[in-house]
Design a protein around this motif. Structure first.
Motif, mmCIF file in Angstrom:
data_model
loop_
_atom_site.group_PDB
_atom_site.id
_atom_site.type_symbol
_atom_site.label_atom_id
_atom_site.label_comp_id
_atom_site.label_asym_id
_atom_site.label_seq_id
_atom_site.Cartn_x
_atom_site.Cartn_y
_atom_site.Cartn_z
ATOM 1 N N PRO A 64 -8.127 2.259 -2.575
ATOM 2 C CA PRO A 64 -6.794 2.451 -2.596
ATOM 3 C C PRO A 64 -6.302 3.799 -3.243
ATOM 4 O O PRO A 64 -5.292 4.370 -2.592
ATOM 5 N N GLY A 89 -6.562 -3.770 1.167
ATOM 6 C CA GLY A 89 -6.057 -2.954 0.014
ATOM 7 C C GLY A 89 -4.553 -2.905 0.136
ATOM 8 O O GLY A 89 -4.142 -3.190 1.177
ATOM 9 N N GLN A 103 -8.546 -6.094 -5.923
ATOM 10 C CA GLN A 103 -7.630 -4.877 -6.519
ATOM 11 C C GLN A 103 -6.463 -5.952 -7.243
ATOM 12 O O GLN A 103 -6.284 -6.911 -7.012
ATOM 13 N N ILE A 161 -1.238 -0.404 -1.085
ATOM 14 C CA ILE A 161 -0.583 0.986 -1.674
ATOM 15 C C ILE A 161 0.790 1.078 -1.627
ATOM 16 O O ILE A 161 1.195 0.056 -0.907
#
Lengths: 423, 295, 285
Positions: free
Chosen positions: A161, A284, A364, A286
């Protein structure tokens, strides 16, 4: 012919009993309507807790269809009957009720005043009309971008990320990276072909929306036109995006790896997570890429809020419930974990309880990202003409994507239609 | 004698039609006129309403969405009429020549689509017409053709709605035609066969004229129904994409019950009513329904 | 020579007997067009949730979970009952009023008869949506919103039903019969009850199905009028089985399947009457 009299008598009896059953209930209860299955999951335990703490109040939670909570509520207002005491209203449809002279909800501005510093102020905007606040927001709904780490690796791109965030710092970067990710059997992302939700997030990042704070129509301002052009190009010119499939097919397609990324607010991503079990552990997350000249890494879309109807005979009791359920910290983290809905309470957003590794996102701490973004959510202002504007905006997107009109034509047309109604 | 006459010709007939007429006046006639008066108002919900004369109508004339819904509805009506009624008739003709037991089987299977609830029908067709996972596109792909975006292509979506409409009601109308066919006395056919009539002549000179009343019934009820099509667009496509499958009834519902523009909604309804009324009168004349009956 | 012609006759006869079955075979695909979606619906009703939107036709295991979920989310059997109550009410009241009125128009002469009849006919063409908003307002005034009365009463009058009755009675009830009844001292209402009604059973069958279908399938009006779950009719109840991304396929199919079975049964029973009704009524019309 005796048959007839029997049939008639039976009919009369059936009808009468129906009528009687319907009219019979008379308890001191607060009826609370909502449409969201996920909300039901976390609110039922909260209601039980509340009823234990306040034994003389009973909350009758009913999950109805979306239309019943909204159109149905208006019908109930008009009929003066069957009006629930506490209602959940979706952000887009709340404004309708303020078109007339009556205010069918209880003004919560003063009641909320002591809590306001604890709330994410930006979220009160959409529920503010005529300078007063009419509902407690349920959520913040920050938006993020999620991506398939494995697809990025395959394309020779970084997949952590922190690096991907730098890689996709702005939308131009997204375009370039998108081209590398696109294959005959896969696109970079799905975006709706005839709806404004994603477009709305993109323009909110640039401080624009369908209306401005003065209530004027801004559908056809430069930012909106430019962004719609970029949107259409993603689909038609650069072909890095494909039109989102409808309904359940959307999730099936994502699960089958037809796209490398998705974007949206927490609830949207929450549904993707829920309905794509096969791809768990491969994602992931972001912040959103930014636009040139703007630094806003998130946006919002959708939302709901809780209001007390004027018909409620026990508004103090209702407020006690609302405070307990929606303004107290203890229930907040549960809401996040249950339904990926971040309440607009700063103490929850800053709570370490959110920093839980999420296996779906390859461990994450998705909640942490969301919390960060929640504090950056841009504000926007509702208009009582939003439902109409929403319809026309969606159509404009549809026409532009189908290349039947240019973005400028489509948006100008939509804006004119809304202005006509506002006259 | 005199008293009985009065009773028979004055009191009892009126008495018999009274319940019908009362309900009719309250729930049919009054709303029709009230609709007209509301259409002259700027009425949002049940709040204050201002008289704006022809304001709603003038707005209607420049409303692109209205024209779109009008086009979509006309498209639907013509499409379903041309496809469904001949299909129903054809099916009836063929089924009629079958063994009784099979006829019953066909009649019952034709009946199923009609009594299947609209939400179920919309789901069924979502799964048939879905772009990626639908039955149709799966078959197309197997045949080496490219998939069609039945529900999300603005040019195609109305055809998909028509498809669902035909599927749903062709069987129902077939049943009516079947019943009509069964009522034609076989002696007519035998007599004509003896005279050496060919199959198509039988159809043209016996079947068709005898079916005329049933045809009129089917045609008219079909038109009335088709003009009001609501459920399938509402449930299957929500009038989308971008209003491409919004029909008049759906547009009216949106304006009246989503936006609460009662005045505008009534003006939409009324304008259409005038158009349809004129067309229907013509239709009825065509089918000779104004012919006087000798009791 | 004789052999040949015999054999010729034999094959033609065979062909004649087989023809209907050959037809049936050719037409079976067409019946399938009606049936396949229905069969698919039945199969889906028993499929586990994960498999519903997959590409497999048959479920790997049949499950009753959709039926369970159906009952969890909405009071399904209540919806069923509501649809039946509404249907029966509308059909019985509708039959009563339209047969009475149809009889009056068919067998009596009274002032303004033609004018009234033509006025009624003229309204047959007016689509329901013209009345939608004012009817709703009327319901608010009567206090019938979210009430059975509001659901049932506005749909009781069917001009078409009355017209059909009139045509049928005109063609199938001889005036002499009524006159002789009168001579025998029968009251006017008795004529209707004892002489006319027995004679119009096929018309009753036809109109019953027609009215019942209209009531059973009605979606728009209940959508507007009914807000409480307990008063939902079947279409409304099924439409409420929604998650945020749309209808829940499994439970809707389960519900639709349950809904169809009794109606089909009724249809099978009433078929004969229905057919006779259309035949004798429409042809004389």
């Amino acid at each position: 012919m005796k048959k007839w009299s029997i049939i008639l008598a039976l009919t009369a009896i059936l009808v009468l009993s129906g009528v009687l059953i319907a009219g019979a209930k008379e308890k001191i209860t607060l009826n609370f309507i909502d449409w969201s299955y996920t909300r039901e999951q976390w609110i039922r335990p909260v209601i039980s807790k509340f009823e234990k703490a306040y034994p003389d109040i009973k909350i009758n939670f009913k999950r109805l269809a979306f239309a019943a909570c909204h159109d149905g509520l208006q019908t109930a207002f008009m009929a003066g009957k069957g009006i629930p005491e506490v209602v959940t209203q979706e952000i887009s449809w709340f404004g309708r009720f303020f078109k007339g002279e009556e205010r069918p909800f209880v003004d919560l501005t003063d009641l909320l005043a002591p809590y306001r510093p604890k709330l994410v102020e930006a979220r009160l905007g959409p529920y503010t009309f005529f300078g007063r606040v009419w509902a407690i927001p349920n959520d913040v709904h920050p938006a993020a971008l999620i991506y398939r780490r494995d697809f990025f690796s395959e394309a020779g791109l970084p997949s952590e990320p922190a690096e991907v965030e730098k890689l996709l710092a702005n939308w131009e970067d997204f375009l370039e990276v998108g081209k590398k990710l696109t294959r005959p059997d896969r696109h970079a992302i799905f975006i709706p072909g005839a709806d404004f939700g994603y477009l709305m997030m993109m323009v909110l990042q640039q401080g624009s929306w369908a209306f401005n704070e003065k209530g004027e129509v801004t559908l056809d301002n430069d930012i909106n036109i430019r962004t719609l052009q970029f949107y259409v190009d993603m689909l038609n010119k650069y072909k890095i995006a494909a039109p989102s499939p409808a309904g359940a097919a959307f999730y099936s397609a994502i699960d089958e790896g037809k796209v490398a990324a998705a974007m949206g607010p927490d609830w949207h991503l929450g549904y993707i997570k829920k309905y794509t079990p096969k791809s768990a552990g491969k994602w992931g997350a972001i912040p959103l890429p930014v636009w040139p000249g703007y630094n806003v890494r998130t946006a919002t879309w959708g939302g709901s809020a809780f209001a007390i109807t004027k018909a409620c005979k026990y508004p103090e009791a209702a407020w006690e419930f609302m405070k307990f359920a929606f303004l107290e910290k203890e229930n907040g983290v549960i809401r996040w974990l249950a339904a990926y809905q971040l309440p607009p309470l700063k103490e929850i957003i800053e709570s370490p309880g959110l920093r839980v590794p999420d296996p779906y996102f390859t461990n994450q701490t998705f909640g942490e990202l969301m919390a960060k973004l929640a504090l950056e959510v841009p504000v926007y202002y509702m208009s009582i003409y939003w439902p109409e504007a929403a319809t026309y905006w969606a159509e404009a997107v549809g026409h532009a994507v189908a290349m039947k009109k240019t973005p400028e034509e489509a948006l100008k047309e939509a804006a004119e239609k809304v202005r006509k109604i506002m006259k | 004698m005199g008293k009985k006459y009065w009773r028979r010709n004055l009191i009892y007939p009126y008495l018999f039609i009274l319940p019908f007429i009362v309900f009719f006046m309250v729930f049919d006639i009054w709303p029709i006129f009230h609709s007209l008066s509301i259409s002259f108002l700027d009425m949002i919900g049940l709040g204050k309403a201002n008289f704006i004369g022809l304001g709603n109508y003038s707005r209607l004339f420049s409303d692109a969405n209205f024209y779109q819904s009008l086009r979509n509805t006309v498209h639907y009506v013509i499409g379903t009429t041309l496809l469904q009624i001949p299909a129903a008739l054809l099916l009836a003709l063929v089924v009629n020549s079958m063994v009784l037991k099979l006829r019953s089987f066909f009649r019952t299977s034709a009946f199923l689509p009609v009594i299947t609830s609209a939400p179920a029908v919309s789901i069924i067709f979502t799964t048939i017409l879905d772009y990626r996972y639908g039955l149709f596109n799966m078959l197309l792909e197997k045949a080496g053709l490219s998939p069609v975006n039945w529900l999300q292509d603005m040019n195609l979506v109305m055809w998909s709605i028509i498809l669902v409409g035909v599927w749903r009601f062709a069987g129902y109308n077939m049943i009516y035609f079947l019943a009509g066919l069964q009522g034609i006395p076989p002696e007519l056919y035998e007599a004509a066969a003896i005279d050496g009539a060919k199959k198509w002549q039988l159809f043209r000179y016996i079947t068709f004229p005898c079916l005329r009343p049933v045809l009129a019934f089917v045609f008219i009820t079909h038109m009335i129904g088709a003009l009001q099509v609501f459920e399938i667009p509402y449930l299957l496509t929500q009038g989308g994409p971008a209003g491409a499958s919004t029909t008049i009834n759906l547009y009216l519902y949106q304006n009246a019950f989503s936006f609460f523009r009662f005045g505008y909604g009534c003006s939409i309804a009324y304008l259409l009513f005038l158009i349809i009324f004129i067309i229907s009168l013509g239709q009825m004349k065509f089918f000779g329904l104004f012919r006087r009956e000798v009791a | 020579m004789a052999d040949k012609s015999l054999r010729g006759n034999f094959s033609t006869n065979n062909l004649k007997i087989l023809m209907p079955y050959i037809f049936a075979l050719l037409l079976f695909p067409i019946a399938l067009i009606f049936l396949i979606p229905f069969i698919w619906m039945v199969i889906t009703a028993f499929k586990p949730e994960a498999e519903i939107f997959s590409r497999s036709f048959l479920p790997s295991q049949s499950t009753g979970e959709n039926f369970q979920r159906l009952l969890e989310i909405i009071p399904f059997f209540r919806c069923y009952l509501n649809s039946i109550v509404v249907g029966v009410s509308q059909v019985s009241l509708g039959l009563l009023f339209s047969s009475l009125a149809g009889y009056a128009f068919a067998k009596y002469d009274f002032p303004l008869k033609s004018a009234i009849f033509i006025a009624l006919m003229a309204t047959m063409m007016i689509p329901f949506y013209v009345r939608l908003v004012p009817l709703f307002i009327l319901m608010v005034w009567f206090g019938w919103v979210d009430h059975y009365a509001g659901l049932i009463v506005p749909g009781v009058v069917s001009v078409f039903g009355m017209f059909f009755m009139r045509q049928y009675i005109a063609g199938n009830v001889p005036l002499e019969l009524l006159d002789s009844g009168r001579i025998d001292g029968c009251s006017e209402f008795g004529l209707y009850y004892r002489l006319v009604l027995p004679l119009i059973k096929p018309a009753i069958g036809a109109i019953t199905i027609f009215l019942f279908m209209g009531s059973w399938n009605n979606f728009l009006w209940p959508l507007i009028i009914i807000k409480s779950e307990t008063k939902f009719t079947l279409p409304l109840g099924l439409a409420n089985l929604s998650t945020t991304y749309g209808l829940e396929y499994g439970p809707v199919m389960a519900g639709a399947f349950l809904a169809v079975v009794p109606v089909v049964t009724i249809f099978l029973i009433m078929q004969k009457q229905f057919v006779r009704g259309i035949t004798l009524g429409a042809l004389k019309g």
